[in-house]
Every structure is written in structure tokens, then in C-alpha cells.
Design an enzyme around this catalytic site. Structure first.
Site, PDB file in Angstrom:
ATOM      1  N   GLY A 254     -24.196  68.976 117.658  1.00  0.00           N
ATOM      2  CA  GLY A 254     -23.996  70.311 118.304  1.00  0.00           C
ATOM      3  C   GLY A 254     -23.371  71.481 117.506  1.00  0.00           C
ATOM      4  O   GLY A 254     -23.336  72.488 118.107  1.00  0.00           O
ATOM      5  N   CYS A 255     -22.976  70.978 116.330  1.00  0.00           N
ATOM      6  CA  CYS A 255     -21.957  71.738 115.520  1.00  0.00           C
ATOM      7  C   CYS A 255     -22.779  72.539 114.285  1.00  0.00           C
ATOM      8  O   CYS A 255     -23.512  71.286 113.562  1.00  0.00           O
ATOM      9  CB  CYS A 255     -20.774  71.081 114.787  1.00  0.00           C
ATOM     10  SG  CYS A 255     -19.849  71.768 113.838  1.00  0.00           S
ATOM     11  N   SER A 256     -22.899  73.743 114.204  1.00  0.00           N
ATOM     12  CA  SER A 256     -24.007  74.273 113.045  1.00  0.00           C
ATOM     13  C   SER A 256     -23.143  73.862 111.706  1.00  0.00           C
ATOM     14  O   SER A 256     -24.094  73.520 110.651  1.00  0.00           O
ATOM     15  CB  SER A 256     -24.007  75.844 113.463  1.00  0.00           C
ATOM     16  OG  SER A 256     -22.595  76.379 113.268  1.00  0.00           O
TER      17      SER A 256
ATOM     18  N   ARG B 154     -24.455  70.416 111.024  1.00  0.00           N
ATOM     19  CA  ARG B 154     -25.942  70.321 110.612  1.00  0.00           C
ATOM     20  C   ARG B 154     -25.877  70.936 109.310  1.00  0.00           C
ATOM     21  O   ARG B 154     -26.850  70.271 108.654  1.00  0.00           O
ATOM     22  CB  ARG B 154     -26.546  71.252 111.759  1.00  0.00           C
ATOM     23  CG  ARG B 154     -26.672  70.499 113.132  1.00  0.00           C
ATOM     24  CD  ARG B 154     -27.547  71.032 113.994  1.00  0.00           C
ATOM     25  NE  ARG B 154     -27.447  72.710 114.116  1.00  0.00           N
ATOM     26  CZ  ARG B 154     -26.628  73.178 114.957  1.00  0.00           C
ATOM     27  NH1 ARG B 154     -26.073  72.760 115.942  1.00  0.00           N
ATOM     28  NH2 ARG B 154     -26.822  74.436 115.165  1.00  0.00           N
TER      29      ARG B 154
END
Length: 114
Positions: free
Chosen positions: A10-12, A15
Site C-alpha cells: 500500500g506504500c508507493s 512499491r
């Protein structure tokens, strides 16, 4: 080269760091979704020690109750126990390779250990 990323999908930033690692030819990558499988307090202590940071520096304060709980000023054992109990308190992503450990914020820090 072996690499392990403690990842939050959920964390850019997490990712982007994962994508950077996946682009490296020949890397043996292990992805640990730490919200589902949190590391032990001992593993976290080792990761922070190897990264040259304190558990307090590895504490996620944004969008958590860490400040209200007094964790930024707490002792290492208290911070580590809180992270194991509530893994959202772990700042991400952490990456470990044979060359060391980095808290990859920004994600380009991963290049220091690959």
C-alpha cells in the site's frame, strides 16, 4: 546477490523500491509483507543496527499513534515491542542485502547496498 525487502504494497515508496530490485538481473529477492508477517524484535534490532539507525529512527510516526504513545522518546525495547505488536509502526521499506541494510526513504537509497 540475495536481497530481502520488508514491503507494504500500500506504500508507493515501497512499491517503487520493490520495482527497482526486481529490475536487477540475477537478484534472489525475498519479499516479506511485514504487515502480515512482522519481523521479531530481535530481527528488527539487527536490521536497525546494521542500517546504522536506532529503532526510534525506524519508527513510522505519520498516520500512526506513535507520537501519542510516546514512542519517539521511549527506550529501544519498548519501541521494538510496539513495532512487533503493531507492525504499521515500522517505517518502510527496509531492504537487506549482503552489503548491508537501508531504510529506503527515498527509494534511491537501495542503490547503496546493491
Amino acid at each position: 546477490m540475495k536481497a530481502t525487502i520488508w514491503h507494504n504494497p500500500g506504500c508507493s515508496t515501497s512499491r517503487k523500491t520493490l520495482a527497482m530490485l526486481q529490475e536487477i538481473p540475477g537478484i534472489d529477492l525475498t519479499v516479506v509483507e511485514y504487515l502480515k508477517t512482522p519481523p521479531s524484535a530481535e530481527k528488527l534490532a539487527q536490521l536497525y543496527r546494521d542500517a546504522g539507525i536506532t529503532p526510534q529512527q525506524g519508527l513510522r510516526t505519520r498516520n500512526t499513534d506513535a507520537i501519542e504513545r510516546g514512542l519517539p522518546q521511549a527506550d529501544d525495547a519498548t519501541v521494538l515491542a510496539a513495532m512487533v505488536e503493531t507492525p504499521v509502526l515500522i517505517e518502510r521499506p527496509l531492504v537487506e542485502t549482503d552489503k548491508g541494510v537501508r531504510l529506503c526513504r527515498p527509494q534511491e537509497r537501495v542503490s547503496e547496498i546493491i
